[in-house]
Design a protein around this motif. Structure first.
Motif, short mmCIF file in Angstrom:
data_model
loop_
_atom_site.label_atom_id
_atom_site.label_comp_id
_atom_site.label_asym_id
_atom_site.label_seq_id
_atom_site.Cartn_x
_atom_site.Cartn_y
_atom_site.Cartn_z
N LEU A 1 8.54 3.90 -10.38
CA LEU A 1 8.65 2.99 -10.78
C LEU A 1 8.49 2.74 -9.20
CD1 LEU A 1 7.33 1.52 -12.19
CD2 LEU A 1 9.87 0.30 -12.58
N VAL A 2 9.82 2.65 -8.63
CA VAL A 2 10.19 2.08 -6.54
C VAL A 2 9.56 2.08 -6.17
CG1 VAL A 2 12.16 2.11 -5.46
CG2 VAL A 2 12.95 2.62 -8.00
N VAL A 3 8.84 3.41 -5.99
CA VAL A 3 8.43 4.03 -4.96
C VAL A 3 6.45 3.28 -5.14
CG1 VAL A 3 6.83 5.69 -3.16
CG2 VAL A 3 9.95 5.84 -3.83
N ALA A 4 5.76 3.24 -6.99
CA ALA A 4 4.94 3.02 -7.21
C ALA A 4 4.08 1.63 -7.10
CB ALA A 4 4.40 3.97 -8.58
N VAL A 5 4.63 1.19 -7.74
CA VAL A 5 4.18 -0.67 -7.44
C VAL A 5 4.70 -0.88 -6.22
CG1 VAL A 5 5.44 -3.15 -8.19
CG2 VAL A 5 5.99 -0.86 -9.34
N PRO A 6 5.09 -0.82 -5.43
CA PRO A 6 4.83 -1.77 -4.13
C PRO A 6 3.35 -1.09 -3.33
CG PRO A 6 6.99 -1.11 -3.97
CD PRO A 6 6.39 -0.46 -4.81
#
Length: 510
Positions: A431-436
């Motif tokens: 989620l840390v890489v995907a959302v931005p």
């Protein structure tokens, strides 16, 4: 007659006398042999059919809770034995605090559940049951012939701290690998909670403004529109911080921000300044969209957490409602104050930027949104690269003519795959890489145009409803694409082979 009877009796002999008490043996005949073969064939056919329609295990058999770790980075944890029952309460308290921290930092329900199961299994606790709802986490520990323990923790606040979520993920990975004991894990978790966020507030506010300017430039809003979007976003950030101090609910803070961005754009249209108001509003409201919560909600719904998904979907749609209401009120006031509706809808568009320049701006803007989300500094560049690749796929699919709905979903699926591979390699959740990386795929311009038409034009109200529906479909497609990509990449990261560089051969029970 007597002689004949006697001779017949003498011919039987002693052996015949012994066989008189036995039943006569059934001798097979030629008519019986085919029936035996047919019986064997029927038995073999029934056995083969039974194997086809029956599973190896009964379908209602309970599944071990540790089996939930299959496909996660914490599969097959190394169990730390010794003194389990004496420290069960401390282990449960630590696990609940860990789960609460992950929820507050934005993790999904599946990630929280697998982390809890992995930690309790690594610390040697058996007979554990975990239950997660929208705002609460509970653990039931029921050993045999002992008093069960049930503890509940409620999550009442949320914050943007992807750097803290990454550190918690690394802590869980080390616990599962057997390298960290409970006392050391407790100390490290307390350090994570006390550690300040990596970026100051002024950096977050400035990054949000520059990000809005980059968005406007990429979608063709021109230099003037980019500067106006940056200024309005900075004002929204300062206003939101001031309203938060007064404990104003998030719904009204979001609505106020959307109203302010739209009102500023329409004010420039009223004074006949050549800008594209839709692009300005798009840059201002992208940061207001609950993209992280939406991805988590879709992920929870797909992974079997209906209660948590329902709660998050409600929160997401309330945020959408706040954005829509703010745009609608500002649009109505803008028309009353003299803004020409036709000039707003048919505003002249600037020339689109060359692809290489647009990709450079997206690279820079993704780094900025990583700062806003408090991403760890070492993850900023990898996240920006994933964002650039995702937008490139979006551009290529759009050029192929697959439609404005399918292109963002396909690009989001690619982002989901790359985000899982890169994030687990760097010791972070997906989620840390995907959302931005997906913000440039969201439909901010469609939301503004649909709400403006729906608010100020009675004749085109149906067009506004259709436009709003299309925008919601695109946003949901992007979220579902990220989750699909995450699941497609799981076979490539099976048994946590890419998780923080830990040797999977160590992840064995002992």
């Amino acid at each position: 007659m007597n002689a004949n009877d006697g001779s017949r009796h003498d011919d039987q002999g002693p052996a015949a006398k012994r066989d008189q008490g036995r039943p006569a043996e059934a001798r097979p005949t030629s008519k019986q042999i085919p029936s035996v073969q047919r019986s064997r064939e029927n038995f073999a056919a029934r056995r083969g059919l039974r194997r086809l329609v029956q599973s190896d295990a009964p379908p209602t058999a309970p599944m071990s809770i540790v089996d939930r770790l299959a496909g996660s980075p914490y599969a097959n944890p190394m169990i730390q034995v010794g003194g389990v029952d004496n420290s069960a309460r401390k282990t449960i308290d630590f696990t609940l605090l860990l789960a609460e921290t992950m929820f507050r930092f934005g993790a999904g329900a599946l990630e929280v559940e697998t982390s809890m199961i992995a930690v309790t299994a690594a610390f040697g606790l058996r007979n554990i049951e975990v239950d997660i709802t929208n705002q609460s986490v509970s653990i039931n520990y029921a050993p045999k012939n002992a008093t069960p323990i049930t503890l509940l923790r409620v999550v009442r606040s949320w914050t943007n701290n992807y750097a803290g979520l990454t550190q918690v993920h690394q802590l869980v990975t080390e616990i599962v690998s057997g390298g960290v004991g409970r006392e050391e894990a407790q100390r490290r978790l307390n350090d994570i909670l006390r550690r300040p966020k990596p970026y100051q507030r002024w950096m977050v506010t400035t990054s949000s403004g520059v990000f809005a300017a980059c968005v406007v430039a990429v979608i063709g809003g021109g230099l003037a529109g980019a500067l106006i979007a940056m200024g309005s976003t900075l004002l929204v950030g300062l206003l939101s911080r001031w309203l938060s101090r007064w404990r104003v609910p998030d719904f009204f803070i979001t609505a106020t921000g959307a109203f302010l961005v739209t009102a500023i754009a329409l004010a420039f249209v009223r004074f006949e300044i050549p800008i594209q108001p839709g692009a300005v509003v798009t840059g201002g409201i992208l940061l207001l969209l609950p993209s992280g919560r939406l991805v988590s909600a879709v992920q929870d719904a797909i992974n079997g957490f209906p209660v948590t998904a329902a709660g998050r979907f409600l929160s997401v749609f309330l945020t959408f409602g706040a954005i829509v209401s703010g745009i609608a009120v500002a649009s109505a006031f803008g028309v009353l104050l003299g803004a020409n509706a036709k000039s707003v809808i048919d505003a002249p568009k600037s020339e689109p930027l060359p692809l290489y320049l647009a990709l450079l701006l997206i690279l820079f803007a993704t780094v900025l949104i990583g700062v806003v989300e408090q991403t760890s500094p070492r993850l900023l560049i990898p996240t920006a690269m994933v964002g650039v690749l995702g937008y490139s796929v979006f551009f290529v699919v759009g050029q192929l003519g697959l439609g404005t709905r399918l292109a963002p979903a396909v690009a989001a699926a690619v982002v989901g795959i790359l985000a899982r591979l890169i994030a687990l390699r760097l010791g972070a959740p997906q989620l840390v890489v995907a959302v931005p990386s997906i913000l440039f795929l969201l439909a901010g311009l469609s939301i503004f145009r649909a709400m403006f038409v729906l608010t100020i034009s009675n004749d085109s109200a149906l067009d506004g409803v259709i436009g709003l529906f299309n925008a919601i479909v695109v946003i949901m497609g992007v979220a579902a694409g990220v989750v699909l990509g995450d699941n497609l990449a799981r076979p490539l990261t099976k048994l946590g082979k890419l998780s923080a560089g830990i040797d999977p051969r160590r992840n064995r029970r002992r």
